[in-house]
Design a protein around this motif. Structure first.
Motif, PDB file in Angstrom:
ATOM      1  N   THR A 190       0.854  -1.187   0.000  1.00 47.87           N
ATOM      2  CA  THR A 190       0.000   0.000   0.000  1.00 47.87           C
ATOM      3  C   THR A 190       0.886   1.231   0.000  1.00 47.87           C
ATOM      4  O   THR A 190       1.870   1.301   0.743  1.00 47.87           O
ATOM      5  CB  THR A 190      -0.907   0.026   1.244  1.00 47.87           C
ATOM      6  OG1 THR A 190      -1.732  -1.139   1.250  1.00 47.87           O
ATOM      7  CG2 THR A 190      -1.797   1.257   1.263  1.00 47.87           C
ATOM      8  N   LEU A 191       0.542   2.212  -0.825  1.00 44.97           N
ATOM      9  CA  LEU A 191       1.250   3.485  -0.871  1.00 44.97           C
ATOM     10  C   LEU A 191       0.281   4.579  -0.425  1.00 44.97           C
ATOM     11  O   LEU A 191      -0.800   4.725  -1.007  1.00 44.97           O
ATOM     12  CB  LEU A 191       1.753   3.783  -2.285  1.00 44.97           C
ATOM     13  CG  LEU A 191       2.794   2.810  -2.860  1.00 44.97           C
ATOM     14  CD1 LEU A 191       2.133   1.605  -3.523  1.00 44.97           C
ATOM     15  CD2 LEU A 191       3.685   3.514  -3.887  1.00 44.97           C
ATOM     16  N   LEU A 192       0.647   5.315   0.609  1.00 44.62           N
ATOM     17  CA  LEU A 192      -0.214   6.360   1.173  1.00 44.62           C
ATOM     18  C   LEU A 192       0.400   7.711   0.873  1.00 44.62           C
ATOM     19  O   LEU A 192       1.503   8.024   1.342  1.00 44.62           O
ATOM     20  CB  LEU A 192      -0.371   6.166   2.683  1.00 44.62           C
ATOM     21  CG  LEU A 192      -1.204   7.221   3.422  1.00 44.62           C
ATOM     22  CD1 LEU A 192      -2.647   7.213   2.930  1.00 44.62           C
ATOM     23  CD2 LEU A 192      -1.156   6.967   4.925  1.00 44.62           C
ATOM     24  N   VAL A 193      -0.329   8.516   0.112  1.00 42.82           N
ATOM     25  CA  VAL A 193       0.215   9.790  -0.337  1.00 42.82           C
ATOM     26  C   VAL A 193      -0.525  10.947   0.333  1.00 42.82           C
ATOM     27  O   VAL A 193      -1.749  10.993   0.346  1.00 42.82           O
ATOM     28  CB  VAL A 193       0.138   9.904  -1.878  1.00 42.82           C
ATOM     29  CG1 VAL A 193      -1.293   9.760  -2.399  1.00 42.82           C
ATOM     30  CG2 VAL A 193       0.721  11.229  -2.366  1.00 42.82           C
ATOM     31  N   GLY A 194       0.224  11.849   0.944  1.00 46.78           N
ATOM     32  CA  GLY A 194      -0.295  13.142   1.382  1.00 46.78           C
ATOM     33  C   GLY A 194      -1.422  13.103   2.388  1.00 46.78           C
ATOM     34  O   GLY A 194      -2.388  13.843   2.252  1.00 46.78           O
ATOM     35  N   ALA A 195      -1.338  12.276   3.429  1.00 46.28           N
ATOM     36  CA  ALA A 195      -2.359  12.331   4.484  1.00 46.28           C
ATOM     37  C   ALA A 195      -2.389  13.737   5.073  1.00 46.28           C
ATOM     38  O   ALA A 195      -1.353  14.328   5.355  1.00 46.28           O
ATOM     39  CB  ALA A 195      -2.057  11.303   5.564  1.00 46.28           C
ATOM     40  N   SER A 196      -3.578  14.298   5.251  1.00 43.74           N
ATOM     41  CA  SER A 196      -3.694  15.715   5.609  1.00 43.74           C
ATOM     42  C   SER A 196      -3.639  15.965   7.101  1.00 43.74           C
ATOM     43  O   SER A 196      -3.707  17.109   7.527  1.00 43.74           O
ATOM     44  CB  SER A 196      -5.004  16.278   5.046  1.00 43.74           C
ATOM     45  OG  SER A 196      -6.109  15.691   5.724  1.00 43.74           O
ATOM     46  N   ALA A 197      -3.548  14.932   7.920  1.00 47.51           N
ATOM     47  CA  ALA A 197      -3.518  15.133   9.372  1.00 47.51           C
ATOM     48  C   ALA A 197      -2.868  13.931  10.035  1.00 47.51           C
ATOM     49  O   ALA A 197      -2.775  12.850   9.454  1.00 47.51           O
ATOM     50  CB  ALA A 197      -4.941  15.327   9.915  1.00 47.51           C
ATOM     51  N   ALA A 198      -2.411  14.147  11.272  1.00 48.87           N
ATOM     52  CA  ALA A 198      -1.849  13.045  12.051  1.00 48.87           C
ATOM     53  C   ALA A 198      -2.939  12.025  12.373  1.00 48.87           C
ATOM     54  O   ALA A 198      -4.125  12.299  12.252  1.00 48.87           O
ATOM     55  CB  ALA A 198      -1.235  13.594  13.338  1.00 48.87           C
ATOM     56  N   GLY A 199      -2.517  10.855  12.799  1.00 47.20           N
ATOM     57  CA  GLY A 199      -3.495   9.841  13.205  1.00 47.20           C
ATOM     58  C   GLY A 199      -3.063   8.417  12.918  1.00 47.20           C
ATOM     59  O   GLY A 199      -3.487   7.490  13.600  1.00 47.20           O
ATOM     60  N   LEU A 200      -2.203   8.215  11.882  1.00 41.40           N
ATOM     61  CA  LEU A 200      -1.752   6.862  11.565  1.00 41.40           C
ATOM     62  C   LEU A 200      -0.852   6.348  12.681  1.00 41.40           C
ATOM     63  O   LEU A 200       0.101   7.013  13.087  1.00 41.40           O
ATOM     64  CB  LEU A 200      -0.990   6.854  10.236  1.00 41.40           C
ATOM     65  CG  LEU A 200      -0.354   5.516   9.823  1.00 41.40           C
ATOM     66  CD1 LEU A 200      -1.412   4.450   9.584  1.00 41.40           C
ATOM     67  CD2 LEU A 200       0.520   5.707   8.576  1.00 41.40           C
ATOM     68  N   GLU A 201      -1.144   5.141  13.165  1.00 38.25           N
ATOM     69  CA  GLU A 201      -0.314   4.485  14.168  1.00 38.25           C
ATOM     70  C   GLU A 201      -0.028   3.055  13.722  1.00 38.25           C
ATOM     71  O   GLU A 201      -0.909   2.365  13.209  1.00 38.25           O
ATOM     72  CB  GLU A 201      -1.000   4.482  15.535  1.00 38.25           C
ATOM     73  CG  GLU A 201      -1.149   5.864  16.153  1.00 38.25           C
ATOM     74  CD  GLU A 201      -1.685   5.822  17.577  1.00 38.25           C
ATOM     75  OE1 GLU A 201      -1.589   6.849  18.271  1.00 38.25           O
ATOM     76  OE2 GLU A 201      -2.223   4.766  17.988  1.00 38.25           O
ATOM     77  N   VAL A 202       1.210   2.606  13.952  1.00 36.91           N
ATOM     78  CA  VAL A 202       1.685   1.293  13.529  1.00 36.91           C
ATOM     79  C   VAL A 202       2.049   0.493  14.769  1.00 36.91           C
ATOM     80  O   VAL A 202       2.706   1.002  15.677  1.00 36.91           O
ATOM     81  CB  VAL A 202       2.914   1.442  12.603  1.00 36.91           C
ATOM     82  CG1 VAL A 202       3.459   0.071  12.211  1.00 36.91           C
ATOM     83  CG2 VAL A 202       2.554   2.259  11.368  1.00 36.91           C
TER      84      VAL A 202
END
Length: 311
Positions: free
Chosen positions: A197-209
């Protein structure tokens, strides 16, 4: 590695051996990496987000004209409150659109890869969205070439296995959180279905791994960085050499939760008839074969779509 690394993919051309080793190590440890130097311009990304935001701002009754009942969300619009992470009690707090590969309608894959829908209300939607699809597809192919080399395969191993891949560009809108009793995740903890998966330009924080130690590690990439992670198909193909790491999107605290969040992942899939069978080179005494039965990419996709309530 105490944090998820970011690597410059231009080194694939200038410092190949070291780059492949570092990228492979990052994915073995995290299943995630940031990729910069990818050549996708800020202007292209900004234009895409402008178009997607304008679509999501349309009235619900207009957007719902592009929802395909029984289509499993494969193309067009999926409304708020449908997709649910596997084993989650709550549906995800999002609405989204799916763009797939444009293929001839007499292709042998046509039954598994429906024609795209395009919203007539936004004239440039098709040009902009499919332009981003194509650009991310090319970048994903470069990442797969590096990963192939890392596990002893030919550089072009994936080329003829993904050239008609059932890949998806998914613009997502997470609406503002306006009530205090909403579950504290916009997208529940999950792993992706596809190869990468390629994630481009998320506009806000929030992704957690989720780390191997079980800790949630925030990963907010720099503006020039595309986040690329391993999906379950590649985990299965490589016998878990490359882990498909659990991740989620959480609500930011306080007033930030009152802001909408937009993101656009590209899910790179193999061709529908590609057989996912554990690569012999990834089977060792310490890592015996985990999946005795092979499965086609399309069969695996349909199985997983039922689990997340899209089918």
């Amino acid at each position: 590695m105490s944090q998820i690394p970011t690597l410059d993919i231009r080194r694939f051309d200038t410092d190949r051996e070291a780059f492949v080793a570092e990228l492979g190590a990052a994915y073995r440890e995290w299943g995630f990496a940031g990729i910069r130097g990818h050549g996708i311009s800020d202007a292209q990304i900004d234009r895409a987000y402008d178009v997607f935001k304008r679509f999501f701002a349309l009235p619900d009754e207009v957007k719902r004209q592009y929802h395909v009942p029984g289509g499993g969300g494969a193309r067009g619009y999926t409304p708020f409150g449908v997709e649910t992470a596997k084993d989650s009690k709550h549906f995800d707090l999002k609405e989204f659109w799916h763009v797939g590969r444009e293929i001839p309608r007499d292709s042998k894959y046509a039954a598994d890869m429906p024609a795209n829908l395009w919203p007539s209300e936004i004239a440039e939607f098709k040009e902009v969205a499919y332009g981003l699809f194509t650009t991310l597809d090319e970048l994903g192919s470069r990442v797969l070439s590096a990963l192939a080399l890392h596990i002893g395969l030919p550089e072009n191993y994936f080329a003829d296995k993904t050239d008609s891949g059932n890949s998806i560009l998914r613009p997502i809108h997470y609406p503002p959180i306006t009530a205090d009793d909403i579950p504290n995740v916009r997208a529940g903890a999950h792993e992706d279905i596809n190869l990468i998966t390629l994630l481009v330009g998320a506009s806000a924080a929030g992704l957690e791994v989720k780390s191997r130690q079980g800790e949630w590690v925030p990963f907010t990439a720099d503006a020039d960085t595309i986040v690329v992670n391993i999906g379950d198909m590649l985990q299965r193909l490589t016998n878990h050499v490359y882990p498909s790491t659990t991740h989620r999107v959480v609500n930011p605290p306080g007033e930030q939760a009152r802001q909408p969040r937009y993101s656009t992942p590209f899910f790179l899939h193999p061709n529908p008839d590609f057989v996912i069978d554990v690569l012999p080179s990834t089977i060792t005494a310490d890592n015996p074969k985990r999946y005795p039965e092979p499965i086609t990419a399309q069969g695996y996709l349909e199985e997983r779509l039922r689990e997340i309530k899209l089918k």
